[in-house]
Write a protein that holds these residues in place. Sequence first.
Motif, PDB file in Angstrom:
ATOM      1  N   ARG A   1      24.863 -14.637 -37.079  1.00  0.00           N
ATOM      2  CA  ARG A   1      23.484 -14.970 -37.707  1.00  0.00           C
ATOM      3  C   ARG A   1      23.127 -13.795 -38.566  1.00  0.00           C
ATOM      4  NH1 ARG A   1      20.439 -16.936 -40.189  1.00  0.00           N
ATOM      5  NH2 ARG A   1      18.429 -18.129 -39.720  1.00  0.00           N
ATOM      6  N   THR A   2      23.469 -12.573 -38.469  1.00  0.00           N
ATOM      7  CA  THR A   2      23.127 -11.424 -39.423  1.00  0.00           C
ATOM      8  C   THR A   2      24.028 -11.794 -40.593  1.00  0.00           C
ATOM      9  OG1 THR A   2      22.683 -10.093 -37.409  1.00  0.00           O
ATOM     10  CG2 THR A   2      23.052  -9.120 -39.561  1.00  0.00           C
ATOM     11  N   VAL A   3      25.333 -12.312 -40.520  1.00  0.00           N
ATOM     12  CA  VAL A   3      26.082 -12.326 -41.729  1.00  0.00           C
ATOM     13  C   VAL A   3      25.888 -13.395 -42.266  1.00  0.00           C
ATOM     14  CG1 VAL A   3      28.263 -13.855 -40.859  1.00  0.00           C
ATOM     15  CG2 VAL A   3      28.656 -11.868 -42.193  1.00  0.00           C
ATOM     16  N   ILE A   4      25.329 -14.620 -41.713  1.00  0.00           N
ATOM     17  CA  ILE A   4      24.714 -15.883 -42.744  1.00  0.00           C
ATOM     18  C   ILE A   4      23.624 -15.305 -43.573  1.00  0.00           C
ATOM     19  CG2 ILE A   4      23.364 -18.034 -42.307  1.00  0.00           C
ATOM     20  CD1 ILE A   4      25.059 -18.457 -39.890  1.00  0.00           C
ATOM     21  N   GLY A   5      22.682 -14.488 -43.094  1.00  0.00           N
ATOM     22  CA  GLY A   5      21.652 -13.956 -43.824  1.00  0.00           C
ATOM     23  C   GLY A   5      22.128 -13.152 -44.756  1.00  0.00           C
TER      24      GLY A   5
ATOM     25  N   ALA B   1      39.700 -20.956 -33.553  1.00  0.00           N
ATOM     26  CA  ALA B   1      38.453 -21.051 -32.620  1.00  0.00           C
ATOM     27  C   ALA B   1      37.276 -20.459 -33.333  1.00  0.00           C
ATOM     28  CB  ALA B   1      38.706 -20.820 -31.347  1.00  0.00           C
ATOM     29  N   LEU B   2      37.488 -18.827 -33.663  1.00  0.00           N
ATOM     30  CA  LEU B   2      36.424 -18.444 -34.303  1.00  0.00           C
ATOM     31  C   LEU B   2      35.939 -18.924 -35.571  1.00  0.00           C
ATOM     32  CD1 LEU B   2      37.582 -14.588 -33.467  1.00  0.00           C
ATOM     33  CD2 LEU B   2      36.279 -16.144 -32.057  1.00  0.00           C
ATOM     34  N   GLY B   3      36.934 -19.268 -36.404  1.00  0.00           N
ATOM     35  CA  GLY B   3      36.766 -19.928 -37.842  1.00  0.00           C
ATOM     36  C   GLY B   3      35.842 -21.076 -37.598  1.00  0.00           C
ATOM     37  N   LYS B   4      36.092 -22.117 -36.466  1.00  0.00           N
ATOM     38  CA  LYS B   4      35.307 -23.339 -36.272  1.00  0.00           C
ATOM     39  C   LYS B   4      33.936 -22.835 -35.980  1.00  0.00           C
ATOM     40  CE  LYS B   4      39.566 -26.077 -35.330  1.00  0.00           C
ATOM     41  NZ  LYS B   4      40.379 -26.867 -34.272  1.00  0.00           N
TER      42      LYS B   4
ATOM     43  N   ALA C   1      28.058 -22.610 -37.249  1.00  0.00           N
ATOM     44  CA  ALA C   1      26.840 -21.819 -37.683  1.00  0.00           C
ATOM     45  C   ALA C   1      26.428 -22.156 -38.983  1.00  0.00           C
ATOM     46  CB  ALA C   1      27.321 -20.368 -37.140  1.00  0.00           C
ATOM     47  N   PHE C   2      27.234 -22.009 -39.880  1.00  0.00           N
ATOM     48  CA  PHE C   2      27.103 -22.338 -41.345  1.00  0.00           C
ATOM     49  C   PHE C   2      26.250 -23.621 -41.495  1.00  0.00           C
ATOM     50  CE2 PHE C   2      30.824 -19.085 -43.085  1.00  0.00           C
ATOM     51  CZ  PHE C   2      29.939 -18.090 -42.557  1.00  0.00           C
ATOM     52  N   ASP C   3      26.739 -24.470 -40.437  1.00  0.00           N
ATOM     53  CA  ASP C   3      26.480 -25.849 -40.809  1.00  0.00           C
ATOM     54  C   ASP C   3      25.034 -25.954 -40.011  1.00  0.00           C
ATOM     55  OD1 ASP C   3      28.453 -26.815 -42.226  1.00  0.00           O
ATOM     56  OD2 ASP C   3      29.489 -27.574 -40.375  1.00  0.00           O
TER      57      ASP C   3
ATOM     58  N   HIS D   1      17.222 -25.486 -45.102  1.00  0.00           N
ATOM     59  CA  HIS D   1      18.695 -25.893 -45.478  1.00  0.00           C
ATOM     60  C   HIS D   1      19.533 -24.921 -45.027  1.00  0.00           C
ATOM     61  CE1 HIS D   1      17.003 -28.513 -49.197  1.00  0.00           C
ATOM     62  NE2 HIS D   1      16.731 -28.916 -48.019  1.00  0.00           N
ATOM     63  N   THR D   2      20.821 -25.540 -44.606  1.00  0.00           N
ATOM     64  CA  THR D   2      21.751 -24.484 -44.083  1.00  0.00           C
ATOM     65  C   THR D   2      22.463 -24.109 -45.367  1.00  0.00           C
ATOM     66  OG1 THR D   2      23.354 -26.310 -43.870  1.00  0.00           O
ATOM     67  CG2 THR D   2      21.639 -25.934 -42.050  1.00  0.00           C
ATOM     68  N   LEU D   3      23.261 -22.880 -44.816  1.00  0.00           N
ATOM     69  CA  LEU D   3      24.130 -22.317 -45.516  1.00  0.00           C
ATOM     70  C   LEU D   3      25.051 -23.305 -46.340  1.00  0.00           C
ATOM     71  CD1 LEU D   3      25.044 -19.504 -46.968  1.00  0.00           C
ATOM     72  CD2 LEU D   3      26.882 -19.327 -45.137  1.00  0.00           C
ATOM     73  N   SER D   4      25.517 -24.284 -45.593  1.00  0.00           N
ATOM     74  CA  SER D   4      26.544 -25.395 -46.190  1.00  0.00           C
ATOM     75  C   SER D   4      25.854 -26.306 -47.063  1.00  0.00           C
ATOM     76  CB  SER D   4      27.494 -25.988 -44.955  1.00  0.00           C
ATOM     77  OG  SER D   4      27.935 -25.057 -44.509  1.00  0.00           O
ATOM     78  N   GLN D   5      24.530 -26.497 -46.842  1.00  0.00           N
ATOM     79  CA  GLN D   5      23.893 -27.455 -47.929  1.00  0.00           C
ATOM     80  C   GLN D   5      23.689 -26.599 -48.970  1.00  0.00           C
ATOM     81  OE1 GLN D   5      20.677 -28.028 -44.912  1.00  0.00           O
ATOM     82  NE2 GLN D   5      21.469 -30.288 -44.545  1.00  0.00           N
ATOM     83  N   ASN D   6      23.275 -25.324 -49.042  1.00  0.00           N
ATOM     84  CA  ASN D   6      22.885 -24.694 -50.202  1.00  0.00           C
ATOM     85  C   ASN D   6      24.311 -24.264 -51.183  1.00  0.00           C
ATOM     86  OD1 ASN D   6      20.154 -23.952 -50.467  1.00  0.00           O
ATOM     87  ND2 ASN D   6      20.406 -23.384 -48.370  1.00  0.00           N
ATOM     88  N   TYR D   7      25.410 -24.105 -50.618  1.00  0.00           N
ATOM     89  CA  TYR D   7      26.511 -23.404 -51.093  1.00  0.00           C
ATOM     90  C   TYR D   7      27.664 -24.085 -50.850  1.00  0.00           C
ATOM     91  CZ  TYR D   7      23.409 -20.005 -52.792  1.00  0.00           C
ATOM     92  OH  TYR D   7      22.433 -19.189 -53.112  1.00  0.00           O
ATOM     93  N   ASN D   8      28.825 -24.363 -51.613  1.00  0.00           N
ATOM     94  CA  ASN D   8      30.217 -25.146 -51.219  1.00  0.00           C
ATOM     95  C   ASN D   8      30.905 -24.099 -50.243  1.00  0.00           C
ATOM     96  OD1 ASN D   8      32.782 -25.935 -51.317  1.00  0.00           O
ATOM     97  ND2 ASN D   8      32.295 -27.271 -53.005  1.00  0.00           N
ATOM     98  N   VAL D   9      31.088 -24.423 -48.940  1.00  0.00           N
ATOM     99  CA  VAL D   9      31.810 -23.866 -47.958  1.00  0.00           C
ATOM    100  C   VAL D   9      33.078 -24.376 -47.861  1.00  0.00           C
ATOM    101  CG1 VAL D   9      31.880 -22.959 -45.845  1.00  0.00           C
ATOM    102  CG2 VAL D   9      29.695 -22.897 -46.910  1.00  0.00           C
ATOM    103  N   ALA D  10      34.363 -23.796 -48.309  1.00  0.00           N
ATOM    104  CA  ALA D  10      35.560 -24.300 -47.944  1.00  0.00           C
ATOM    105  C   ALA D  10      35.956 -24.147 -46.449  1.00  0.00           C
ATOM    106  CB  ALA D  10      36.726 -23.739 -48.869  1.00  0.00           C
ATOM    107  N   GLU D  11      36.361 -25.069 -45.717  1.00  0.00           N
ATOM    108  CA  GLU D  11      36.715 -25.333 -44.433  1.00  0.00           C
ATOM    109  C   GLU D  11      38.224 -24.388 -44.070  1.00  0.00           C
ATOM    110  OE1 GLU D  11      36.054 -28.502 -42.219  1.00  0.00           O
ATOM    111  OE2 GLU D  11      33.942 -28.759 -43.199  1.00  0.00           O
ATOM    112  N   LEU D  12      38.573 -24.523 -43.030  1.00  0.00           N
ATOM    113  CA  LEU D  12      39.859 -23.893 -42.381  1.00  0.00           C
ATOM    114  C   LEU D  12      41.087 -24.554 -42.962  1.00  0.00           C
ATOM    115  CD1 LEU D  12      38.745 -23.040 -38.852  1.00  0.00           C
ATOM    116  CD2 LEU D  12      39.713 -21.129 -40.586  1.00  0.00           C
TER     117      LEU D  12
END
Length: 1024
Positions: free
Chosen positions: A336-340, A362-365, A370-372, A380-391
């Motif tokens: 949660r800290t790193v998302i901020g 598992a940690l990536g998922k 959490a980003f979602d 809005h979540t991080l994924s909604q604000n910015y393009n997040v490329a998945e595993l």
Amino acid sequence: MQLRELQAEMERLQGELASATEQAEAQRKLAELEAREKQEYAELAEAMDEEARALAEESRAQQADLERREREFQQRLAEQAREGADSEPPKAMRHRIGQADRALNAQLGLDEELTRLLIDQQLRESGWEADTQALSWKKGVRPEANRYLAIAEWELPNGQRADYVLFHGFTPIGVVEAKRQNIDVAGKLGQAERYSRGFTGAFAPKGQFEPAWEREGRTIAWPDEGDGHFYVPFVFSCNGRPYLPQLAEKSGIWFRDVREAGNLARALPHFHSPEGLLDRLKRSRAQAEQRLREEGFGYLRLRDYQERAIHAVERALQEGEQRALLAMATGTGKTRTVIGLIYRFLKTERFRRILFLVDRNALGKQALDAFDEAPLEQNHTLSQNYNVAELGDMAAEAETRVQVATVQAMSRRLFMADEPPPVDTFDCIIVDEAHRGYTLDQEMTEGELTTRDAGQYLSRYRQVLEHFDAVRIGLTATPAKHTSEIFGRPVFTYSYREAVADDWLIDHEPPIRYETLLSRHGIHFAKGEAVSVVDARTGEVESAELEDELDFEVESFNRRVITPGFNEVICAQLAEELDPFGEEKSLIFCATDLHADMVKRLLDEAFHAKYGDTYKQAAVAKITGKADKVDELIRRYKNDKYPNISITVDLLTTGIDVPPICHLVFLRRVKSRILYEQMIGRATRRCDEIGKTVFFIYDPVDIYAALAAVNTMQPLVKDPGITLEQLYDELTDPEQLERALDVPGEREGHSHADDLLDQLSQKLMRVMRKAGKRAESRDDVRQLLEQLEESWGVAPQKLHKHLHELGPKPAADFLRQHAGLLAQVVEVKHLIGSERMPLVYEGKDELLERSQSYGVHDKPADYLESFDDFIKNQLNESVALSVVVNRPRDLTRETLKEVRLLLDGAGYSEAALESAWRNATNQEIAASILGHIRRAALGEALIPFEQRVREAMQRIYGLHGWTPAQRKWLDRLAKQLTHEVVLDWAFINQRFADHGGLKQLDAVLGNHLDEVLDALYDSLWEAS
């Protein structure tokens, strides 16, 4: 008479004549021999002279041929460098050029011209057009629109020539100083800086010149340390040699951003790409940092320590640091800290693209989830604000702002792809579970530096981090020495004890110790005893007779000796402690996958014996790397009712968040402080949904006592993995052997070839000695060794000594003569099998004692008595304790934290006190730490805190005629108080921030919030 005298005279004269004739003949013959000898000497001299002339001619021809071959080599290398991109993949070319580079440089050393060809290739790989011979100032090459040219030998107004100037269109954006491979490059950046100062736009006759400082938005170039200016922002120095930490000043591409005096030089593995340099030029760090200072935190909904953690990282970067480490206890919300942190970085344009690196899928998922889900601005979540490329999506498109990847996947992308991503693909890397990083695996000797690829000696983890020119931020709960070597010392630390004191994490009771007959006395096998052993290769159980007596203590159970009896007793006891139907989840740590299978079977049998057919086998699951559909199992363990008891080895020791875990069972010993704390961290998270207030540790292997003597963990390193086959090849290959003979070894007077022979001999010795021991009891091994002795002419057990006595060259000849030797050694290794073959102890075991320890106090009553004495003695010394006892209505959360830390330092935690009270009185009372303090100081009855809250709320409900909506908010306050123990103004404002905070809550309650809180505390702590 006269006749006889005459005859005698004639005979004498005839004799003299014959003698003279013979003498004359002898003289003639001698003259002939002398003449013939003289002629032969002359012919021999002529022949020798002719041979000397021929040898001289041959020598001159060989010299000419050598020079011709060297010219052809350089020409071929140049052609390959210019045309290689079309004819073969860059990865293959880099490998081949690197081999040629090491081979030639080892004997002749690379001159600057040939080094340029290597640098040309490095520039091309990073997206620049580079060709020292074709693209140069002397050839009339000048910058052009929409081209990224590396123009060689650029002439400056003062007559000096820069080795390369890098142009992004018409903008001179970089200067490169090229040196021979044996020249230090770090110190040559000053020369590139001098070129940057002397650069002008005189090359553009038509005025087509776009200064770099103008593209940054400046009106003047960047000032240097004196009275001059830098006209080109980025300077490089290199010699074509890949970067190696042990040769830091002689290798890598050294880079400096000269726009700010405080920017330090650093080594990179590759050049920046044209677009990467332009982005670096146009992105203003100062403006971004100013925006960060002005950016608020309210919408992030973070806890106070999480905000402090983000401030600490941002402050470190503002001070010019390129790395930062956050040390936050497991369960305190690192994700949660790193998302901020990520959101603030992207919103203020501090970074362009961020890599979030994990070590398991598992940690990536978990991070992607959490980003979602975590709400930010406007929900809005991080994924909604910015393009997040998945595993697995490793394309890193232009619009990608956050890339989530595993170390393994990124390693493949970097080191197995023909076109690895540029060094500026990411400008920030955030590493989760950073304690799992590795330093340089092993120091390389001079011989190894010359003859081997340094990649063998570096961990992939470290290489991934060092590939990118990016700020590194590490997250860990357990910092160690090797973590600090990569990320520096922590810029912020929030410990487990602090988090427990702040009531963000759950404490545990003193560990529950099981002592059995076997764990108390150990296991003894007598010499000659027939035992069962497990073949680690096949898993089959075999019979064997012990050659020596053996003893095993509990730390060896289920590793070196399989103990079904011990496991059966422990599982039977666990069936009495763990609830396979409840909401509380359990996690059991086993020694091996085989051990996990055994525990799963024994637990199923124990639960079925206790509950009959009502027991569901799905309640217990083995979740290890060898389990079927392991990701699905982890998902079910986290989210579903079953399984609620998980058995693992290493897979769930770190990074998996399952808040309902309330029970940890250690059936294995660990010596690592880091690993142990990670394992404990699986149960520290709060889970208010199930009323979790404490967690339990079951300790059949006495891990608590074992870890008391374990020092801080040393850096993790791994062997470079030089195999027997590689050593054999390096010693028997003539070219490699000759190079190794010319390079100094580790010991004085020895060459690197001696080192190779020593290593090979040691590996052979280990194999053959084991084989010799096995041959004493196995005919097949003995027969094979006899055949090898007949073939080699030396006893296999003495082969290593024989090779060592021969020395490198004769040993290499011996190995080449016996071409099948390596395959024969492999055959021996396969035949003797693995060294590790655990024994099986088939004896029975029994439980002797179940106990809990309270430090120096054996009995819980003694522990409670010592607590009472401590409170009474400290009451007049501690202001915080005095507030708890005398003025509870003035309590704040900060005061409560101070009290908890005071007690924790003296060995008195809330969990331990509640456990001691239960064991001493047989009463289960969750009275809160305040209740225990007031009982000790004032003699108040110990009442469950939840009961105190219910009774206090009855008085609150009677204060006014509350509306249903107001009653609902009062109930929310009561629920928060039950969990938090203390509610002060700051906490209420933060917790209810989504609903308007303190002011809105006061308004909803008709401006009676002060009255409610005062009455609440008066009712909670009225004298009994």
